[in-house]
Design a protein around this motif. Structure first.
Motif, PDB file in Angstrom:
ATOM      1  N   LEU A 264      28.640  30.939  30.436  1.00  0.00           N
ATOM      2  CA  LEU A 264      27.439  31.115  29.613  1.00  0.00           C
ATOM      3  C   LEU A 264      26.322  30.147  30.007  1.00  0.00           C
ATOM      4  O   LEU A 264      25.148  30.441  29.808  1.00  0.00           O
ATOM      5  CB  LEU A 264      27.779  30.909  28.132  1.00  0.00           C
ATOM      6  CG  LEU A 264      28.669  31.972  27.498  1.00  0.00           C
ATOM      7  CD1 LEU A 264      29.003  31.583  26.066  1.00  0.00           C
ATOM      8  CD2 LEU A 264      28.009  33.345  27.531  1.00  0.00           C
ATOM      9  N   GLY A 265      26.697  29.016  30.565  1.00  0.00           N
ATOM     10  CA  GLY A 265      25.691  27.991  30.881  1.00  0.00           C
ATOM     11  C   GLY A 265      25.593  26.929  29.787  1.00  0.00           C
ATOM     12  O   GLY A 265      24.654  26.142  29.774  1.00  0.00           O
ATOM     13  N   GLU A 268      25.430  23.194  30.908  1.00  0.00           N
ATOM     14  CA  GLU A 268      24.293  22.739  31.717  1.00  0.00           C
ATOM     15  C   GLU A 268      23.654  21.518  31.057  1.00  0.00           C
ATOM     16  O   GLU A 268      23.488  21.478  29.835  1.00  0.00           O
ATOM     17  CB  GLU A 268      23.229  23.842  31.830  1.00  0.00           C
ATOM     18  CG  GLU A 268      23.693  25.102  32.534  1.00  0.00           C
ATOM     19  CD  GLU A 268      23.726  24.961  34.049  1.00  0.00           C
ATOM     20  OE1 GLU A 268      23.103  24.021  34.583  1.00  0.00           O
ATOM     21  OE2 GLU A 268      24.400  25.794  34.681  1.00  0.00           O
ATOM     22  N   TYR A 271      18.291  20.780  31.532  1.00  0.00           N
ATOM     23  CA  TYR A 271      17.036  21.224  30.926  1.00  0.00           C
ATOM     24  C   TYR A 271      17.171  21.242  29.405  1.00  0.00           C
ATOM     25  O   TYR A 271      18.274  21.423  28.885  1.00  0.00           O
ATOM     26  CB  TYR A 271      16.643  22.622  31.443  1.00  0.00           C
ATOM     27  CG  TYR A 271      17.532  23.727  30.928  1.00  0.00           C
ATOM     28  CD1 TYR A 271      17.189  24.447  29.775  1.00  0.00           C
ATOM     29  CD2 TYR A 271      18.733  24.037  31.554  1.00  0.00           C
ATOM     30  CE1 TYR A 271      18.010  25.443  29.284  1.00  0.00           C
ATOM     31  CE2 TYR A 271      19.557  25.031  31.071  1.00  0.00           C
ATOM     32  CZ  TYR A 271      19.195  25.731  29.941  1.00  0.00           C
ATOM     33  OH  TYR A 271      20.010  26.706  29.442  1.00  0.00           O
ATOM     34  N   PRO A 272      16.073  21.033  28.701  1.00  0.00           N
ATOM     35  CA  PRO A 272      16.136  21.033  27.240  1.00  0.00           C
ATOM     36  C   PRO A 272      16.052  22.452  26.681  1.00  0.00           C
ATOM     37  O   PRO A 272      15.317  23.284  27.208  1.00  0.00           O
ATOM     38  CB  PRO A 272      14.883  20.250  26.848  1.00  0.00           C
ATOM     39  CG  PRO A 272      13.923  20.493  27.967  1.00  0.00           C
ATOM     40  CD  PRO A 272      14.740  20.702  29.212  1.00  0.00           C
ATOM     41  N   LEU A 273      16.799  22.704  25.636  1.00  0.00           N
ATOM     42  CA  LEU A 273      16.658  23.967  24.918  1.00  0.00           C
ATOM     43  C   LEU A 273      15.382  23.926  24.078  1.00  0.00           C
ATOM     44  O   LEU A 273      14.779  22.868  23.893  1.00  0.00           O
ATOM     45  CB  LEU A 273      17.885  24.210  24.041  1.00  0.00           C
ATOM     46  CG  LEU A 273      19.154  24.538  24.834  1.00  0.00           C
ATOM     47  CD1 LEU A 273      20.371  24.521  23.923  1.00  0.00           C
ATOM     48  CD2 LEU A 273      19.045  25.916  25.504  1.00  0.00           C
ATOM     49  N   ILE A 274      14.995  25.094  23.570  1.00  0.00           N
ATOM     50  CA  ILE A 274      13.739  25.200  22.820  1.00  0.00           C
ATOM     51  C   ILE A 274      14.067  25.569  21.376  1.00  0.00           C
ATOM     52  O   ILE A 274      15.010  26.318  21.132  1.00  0.00           O
ATOM     53  CB  ILE A 274      12.840  26.284  23.466  1.00  0.00           C
ATOM     54  CG1 ILE A 274      12.556  25.904  24.925  1.00  0.00           C
ATOM     55  CG2 ILE A 274      11.530  26.457  22.695  1.00  0.00           C
ATOM     56  CD1 ILE A 274      11.832  26.969  25.714  1.00  0.00           C
ATOM     57  N   ASN A 275      13.286  25.029  20.443  1.00  0.00           N
ATOM     58  CA  ASN A 275      13.436  25.395  19.021  1.00  0.00           C
ATOM     59  C   ASN A 275      14.776  24.988  18.416  1.00  0.00           C
ATOM     60  O   ASN A 275      15.238  25.596  17.456  1.00  0.00           O
ATOM     61  CB  ASN A 275      13.290  26.912  18.851  1.00  0.00           C
ATOM     62  CG  ASN A 275      11.884  27.279  18.450  1.00  0.00           C
ATOM     63  OD1 ASN A 275      11.026  26.402  18.318  1.00  0.00           O
ATOM     64  ND2 ASN A 275      11.643  28.556  18.255  1.00  0.00           N
ATOM     65  N   ARG A 286      23.697  32.977  21.184  1.00  0.00           N
ATOM     66  CA  ARG A 286      22.929  34.157  21.601  1.00  0.00           C
ATOM     67  C   ARG A 286      21.925  33.851  22.718  1.00  0.00           C
ATOM     68  O   ARG A 286      21.558  34.728  23.506  1.00  0.00           O
ATOM     69  CB  ARG A 286      22.194  34.678  20.361  1.00  0.00           C
ATOM     70  CG  ARG A 286      21.587  36.029  20.556  1.00  0.00           C
ATOM     71  CD  ARG A 286      21.277  36.636  19.214  1.00  0.00           C
ATOM     72  NE  ARG A 286      20.526  37.861  19.371  1.00  0.00           N
ATOM     73  CZ  ARG A 286      20.226  38.680  18.391  1.00  0.00           C
ATOM     74  NH1 ARG A 286      20.626  38.393  17.161  1.00  0.00           N
ATOM     75  NH2 ARG A 286      19.555  39.772  18.619  1.00  0.00           N
ATOM     76  N   THR A 287      21.496  32.599  22.755  1.00  0.00           N
ATOM     77  CA  THR A 287      20.561  32.137  23.782  1.00  0.00           C
ATOM     78  C   THR A 287      21.090  32.375  25.194  1.00  0.00           C
ATOM     79  O   THR A 287      20.327  32.548  26.137  1.00  0.00           O
ATOM     80  CB  THR A 287      20.323  30.626  23.537  1.00  0.00           C
ATOM     81  OG1 THR A 287      19.562  30.482  22.354  1.00  0.00           O
ATOM     82  CG2 THR A 287      19.603  29.964  24.678  1.00  0.00           C
ATOM     83  N   PHE A 288      22.402  32.397  25.334  1.00  0.00           N
ATOM     84  CA  PHE A 288      23.016  32.501  26.664  1.00  0.00           C
ATOM     85  C   PHE A 288      23.469  33.920  26.991  1.00  0.00           C
ATOM     86  O   PHE A 288      24.081  34.152  28.031  1.00  0.00           O
ATOM     87  CB  PHE A 288      24.204  31.531  26.760  1.00  0.00           C
ATOM     88  CG  PHE A 288      23.799  30.112  26.469  1.00  0.00           C
ATOM     89  CD1 PHE A 288      23.128  29.365  27.426  1.00  0.00           C
ATOM     90  CD2 PHE A 288      24.022  29.553  25.223  1.00  0.00           C
ATOM     91  CE1 PHE A 288      22.712  28.071  27.155  1.00  0.00           C
ATOM     92  CE2 PHE A 288      23.609  28.261  24.939  1.00  0.00           C
ATOM     93  CZ  PHE A 288      22.954  27.519  25.913  1.00  0.00           C
ATOM     94  N   LEU A 289      23.148  34.858  26.092  1.00  0.00           N
ATOM     95  CA  LEU A 289      23.602  36.245  26.257  1.00  0.00           C
ATOM     96  C   LEU A 289      22.422  37.182  26.469  1.00  0.00           C
ATOM     97  O   LEU A 289      21.345  36.940  25.939  1.00  0.00           O
ATOM     98  CB  LEU A 289      24.339  36.692  24.986  1.00  0.00           C
ATOM     99  CG  LEU A 289      25.585  35.905  24.609  1.00  0.00           C
ATOM    100  CD1 LEU A 289      26.061  36.317  23.229  1.00  0.00           C
ATOM    101  CD2 LEU A 289      26.664  36.137  25.657  1.00  0.00           C
ATOM    102  N   PRO A 290      22.632  38.265  27.216  1.00  0.00           N
ATOM    103  CA  PRO A 290      21.609  39.306  27.235  1.00  0.00           C
ATOM    104  C   PRO A 290      21.509  39.913  25.838  1.00  0.00           C
ATOM    105  O   PRO A 290      22.437  39.796  25.027  1.00  0.00           O
ATOM    106  CB  PRO A 290      22.169  40.336  28.221  1.00  0.00           C
ATOM    107  CG  PRO A 290      23.288  39.669  28.938  1.00  0.00           C
ATOM    108  CD  PRO A 290      23.817  38.615  28.005  1.00  0.00           C
ATOM    109  N   GLU A 291      20.397  40.559  25.549  1.00  0.00           N
ATOM    110  CA  GLU A 291      20.228  41.241  24.259  1.00  0.00           C
ATOM    111  C   GLU A 291      20.927  42.606  24.329  1.00  0.00           C
ATOM    112  O   GLU A 291      20.532  43.464  25.113  1.00  0.00           O
ATOM    113  CB  GLU A 291      18.740  41.460  23.968  1.00  0.00           C
ATOM    114  CG  GLU A 291      17.989  40.207  23.594  1.00  0.00           C
ATOM    115  CD  GLU A 291      18.374  39.702  22.212  1.00  0.00           C
ATOM    116  OE1 GLU A 291      18.042  40.369  21.225  1.00  0.00           O
ATOM    117  OE2 GLU A 291      19.026  38.643  22.128  1.00  0.00           O
TER     118      GLU A 291
END
Lengths: 443, 443
Positions: A264-265, A268, A271-275, A286-291
C-alpha cells in the motif's frame, strides 16, 4: 579492587549490571554505572555494596577522561555514534573496552593504535551482533576441523513475544525494541548469495520471499532476508560458500500481513501526508487505494486480492485500520509515522508480557562425500519487563566477556569481534551456565 | 532590425530555429544562434541570410552580457540550471526572455525585479510544460465562462513512436528523449486527488494502476500517474476540483511489461551489481529471481505469475533478457544502468523512424444541472529524425511566443507561464496554423 565502568543505564543495561554486581560479590570488583540521568544509574546499583552511580556525559571531556581513567575496564552501552569517543580515551588511557554494537570504519581504523597500547576493543559482543557470531563460528569451526566443507549457511534471529504473551494477538508480535526501526525494517535492498548466484531483493518483494523455520518445541516461524548477508562471507571465513543468507524471524503469518503495508505504501517515510489532522483511520487506509466506489474494506481486498474472511484481513482489522476513529496526528507526518502511531497502541508491551529471542543457524555441508545438515537453535524467554530476553542476551555476553578479560582469560588486543575461538569458546561456556544455550540437531 | 538570440543549438532546437528563420524573411528580424559548439550553431542557420551563429558559453560573463545586450529577445534552450543566469542578465539589460522549462523557485523570486524593469520572463512555453497549460486552460476557461463547474480533469501526454514506425516492436516504444529518465520514470510517490480523496501511489504500484485512453484514429493508450498532480490545482485555478490527475502515455500493454522490471528491481539505481563484467543477460535476470532449480524463463514466469506464451513474456524475450550474450558492462553499474544498456540497443530511433506526441485532456463538469464530458486531443507526428514531433511541439510555441512578443501582442511583464488567456489564445491560434491543433469531442 578493579573498577568496571558501565556507560549507559537505559533499558538494555538491566541484566548486564545485575550480572556484574552479583559477580562482584565474589570478585575484587566495584561496578560504576555512569549516565546523564544520575537517578537512573543509582536505581540500577541500588542495594549493592559494590555498586556506584556517577553522572556521565560523553560530551563533557573532563568527566569522560576522569571516569575512564579511574576504570580498569569500560563497557559502553551508549548509542553507536559515541563509541569512537569512548574508544579514543580508552586507548590513550590504556583501558580495555567492550561493546555490543557494530565495528564502524572509524573504530576499525583504531586497531593499530589499540595494539600498540596493549588495549582490547571488543565489539559486536551482544546478541546480534554477538551471540550470532559466537554460536555460528563454534559450529563452522567444528565442521571445518572435521574436514567438512560448507555448502550453505542460513542464520535467523528474531526479537518476539513469548508464547504465553502472544495469545489474543493475531500478529503474535509486539515491539520489544525500537518501534520505528521495526516499521522501516527492510528498506533498501537485501543482498545474499544462493547456489553461487548473487541475489538482490527489492523492498517491495522482501516480505513475500520468506523462508519457514521450525524450532523444536516452539513451532513455525518465518524469516525475511537481512540487508547484507554477503559481508558475512569474510567475517566467518566462508569466502567460497555457495549459499549464505541471514534473516530476521517473525511468527508464521506475520510477513504476508506486513507486506500489505509495504504494497500500500504505508511504510513510506519520504513525504508528508495531507489533511492528517482531519483524517480517521478508514480515510488513512483509503488514501493508498484506488477509488472503487465500495467500502474501504472491500476496496483493499479487491486491490490486493485478499480474502475478507482470511487471516491477513483479520490482522489488519484487529489493528483498527478501518475504524472511523480520528488518527489524532499532526499534519506533516509521513505514512510510516502514522502507521507507527497505530501500531504503538496495539503492539506496546503490557506489564505482564514477556519477550522471547529466537535464533537458528542451519548448516549444510559435505563430509567424506556425504551431504550433511546441522541446525543450532536458541530460545530465550524474558523473566519480566525489566530482565527481558533482549536485555539478557545483549547484556550477559558483555558481562561474561568483562569477567574473562579481568581474569586474564581473553588475551587478544586491538579491535576484535568474537569470531575467534579464544573469545567465543569461554563466553559460550559461561553463557550456558546462565541458561543461554543452543540445541543442536543433525541429520 | 530586431535581433532574436536563441541559446542552445542542440537536437530540440531544430524546429524553433527553422520557424524563426522563415518568419524572419517577412519580418525585420535577425536570428542569432549561440552555442559552445559554434559549428552546430552555424549548421542550424546555414543557408539563411538572416541567420547568424555565435560562440556562447553561459559561464563566460563577458560573452553572456555582450550577446544578451545585443538582443531584443532571448530564447533559452539551455539546461534548466542555467536559466537563472540568463534571466538575471535579461532583467538587468531589460530584455524579454522565453523558455520551455519549469519555473524554479529561483526564477519565481525574480518576478518583482522583472516587473520593475518592464521585462517578461515567459517560462513553461514548450510542450509539457507549455501546450498542456495552454490547451487545458482554453477549455477550463470556456467551461467556467459558460457557468460550468469542473468535477474532474485528467491530462495525459506521451512522447511515442508513430504507428508507421512501431511495427515489429512489441513494446511500440523507442527512446525519443533522455533514455535514463525513461528508465527511472516514476521513482518516488505519485500524488493526485480523486473524488476529494488524496491518493498516493508508491513506485512499485505505479505501472499497475493505469488508465486506458482512446484517441480517435490512433487506438488505445495507457496512462500512468505523474509525480505531482496536486500542484496543478493552483496553477489552473481549480483549487476545489474533486478529481485531478496528470499522467504519462504509453501504448497499450507497455506498462504491464515495464512493471516486470519494477517488480524484479531492475530499475533500482542505488547500489552496484556484483560480477557484472562476467555476467550474461540470462544471469542478470536470474539475479532478481529466487532459485527455483528451473530455467530463468520458467523461474521468472513462476515468480511473477506470467504466461510464458503471453504478450508480457514476449516483450521481455524480444529485448534479449534471457540470452547468453555477455552484458559487456563494467563492474559498478546499477541494475538500472544495465537495463538501460539493453534498452538502448533495442529502443534507439532508426534513421527512418518518426516519433509521435500524443496529448489528451478529459474534462468532467456540471452545467445547468447536467453532467457533461469533453475531451481535447492532439496527435503530432514527426517529419523526420531532425524535425521530430518533440522538436516541433517544444519549439514552435516558443517561436510563436517570440513573434507575438516582438509584435507587441503579448504585453504581460514579470515571470509568467502561459495559463492566461492573453498569452495562450494567440499562441494556440498560431499553432493551429502550423498544424498543431486539438480535436475536441463532447457528450
Amino acid at each position: 579492587m578493579k573498577n568496571i565502568l558501565v556507560l549507559g543505564a537505559g533499558r538494555s543495561s538491566s541484566s548486564l549490571i545485575k550480572y556484574l554486581l552479583e559477580e562482584a560479590q565474589n570478585q575484587d570488583w566495584i561496578v560504576t554505572v555512569g549516565d546523564t540521568n544520575l537517578e537512573m544509574a543509582a536505581d540500577k546499583v541500588n542495594g549493592y555494596a559494590k555498586g556506584k552511580a556517577i553522572h556521565f556525559d560523553i560530551e563533557n571531556i573532563a568527566e569522560k577522561t576522569k571516569a575512564i581513567s579511574d576504570a580498569h575496564l569500560v563497557i559502553s552501552l551508549l548509542p553507536p555514534k559515541f563509541h569512537p569517543l569512548v574508544a579514543d580515551t580508552c586507548i590513550s588511557e590504556g583501558i580495555d573496552m567492550l561493546s555490543a554494537s557494530y565495528v564502524s570504519p572509524e573504530i576499525e581504523a583504531m586497531h593499530g593504535q589499540a595494539v600498540n597500547k596493549n588495549v582490547l576493543i571488543l565489539k559486536e559482543c551482544g546478541l546480534d551482533p554477538g551471540i550470532d557470531h559466537m554460536s555460528a563460528m563454534k559450529v563452522i569451526d567444528e565442521i571445518k576441523e572435521k574436514g567438512g566443507k560448507l555448502q550453505a549457511f542460513y542464520s535467523y534471529t528474531g526479537g518476539l513475544l513469548s508464547p504465553e504473551s502472544d495469545r489474543n494477538n493475531p500478529w503474535k508480535y509486539k515491539f520489544t525494541w525500537n518501534p520505528r526501526n521495526v516499521v522501516l525494517a527492510g528498506r533498501g535492498i537485501a543482498k545474499y548469495i544462493e547456489n553461487g548466484h548473487y541475489k538482490f531483493i527489492p523492498y517491495h518483494k522482501l516480505f513475500q520471499r520468506t523462508q519457514t523455520i521450525e524450532v523444536d518445541g516452539y513451532g513455525s516461524f518465518e524469516g525475511y532476508a537481512n540487508r547484507n548477508s554477503l559481508n558475512y562471507r569474510s567475517i566467518y571465513g566462508l569466502e567460497d560458500i555457495p549459499t549464505l543468507l541471514r534473516g530476521t524471524l517473525r511468527r508464521e503469518g506475520y510477513c504476508k500481513a506486513w507486506d500489505v503495508f509495504v504494497q500500500l505504501g504505508m511504510t513510506e517515510d519520504t513525504y508528508p501526508l495531507i489533511n492528517l489532522s482531519e483524517m480517521n483511520w478508514n480515510e488513512y487506509t483509503r488514501t493508498f487505494l484506488p477509488e472503487y466506489g465500495t467500502s474501504t474494506e472491500e476496496a483493499l481486498c479487491e486491490y490486493l486480492g485478499l480474502d475478507p474472511q482470511g487471516e491477513i484481513f483479520k490482522k489488519l482489522e484487529w489493528l483498527g485500520l478501518f475504524s472511523d476513529e480520528k488518527i489524532g496526528a499532526n499534519d506533516g507526518g509521513t505514512p510510516a509515522d502514522v502507521l507507527l502511531s497505530l501500531l504503538e497502541k496495539k503492539w506496546s508491551l503490557d506489564k505482564d508480557d514477556k519477550d522471547m529471542i529466537v535464533m537458528q543457524h542451519q548448516f549444510e555441508y559435505t563430509q567424506n562425500g556425504e551431504q550433511k545438515r546441522r541446525t543450532s537453535s536458541m530460545v530465550i524467554i524474558g523473566d519480566d519487563s525489566t530482565y527481558t530476553a533482549m536485555a539478557k542476551t545483549v547484556g550477559l555476553p558483555l558481562g561474561i566477556a568483562a569477567k574473562l578479560v579481568l581474569q586474564g582469560k581473553i588475551k587478544l588486543k586491538g579491535v576484535q569481534v568474537p569470531t575467534q575461538k579464544e573469545i567465543y569458546q569461554p563466553i559460550l561456556e559461561e553463557l550456558e551456565k546462565v541458561g543461554i544455550e543452543f540445541k543442536e540437531m543433525s541429520d
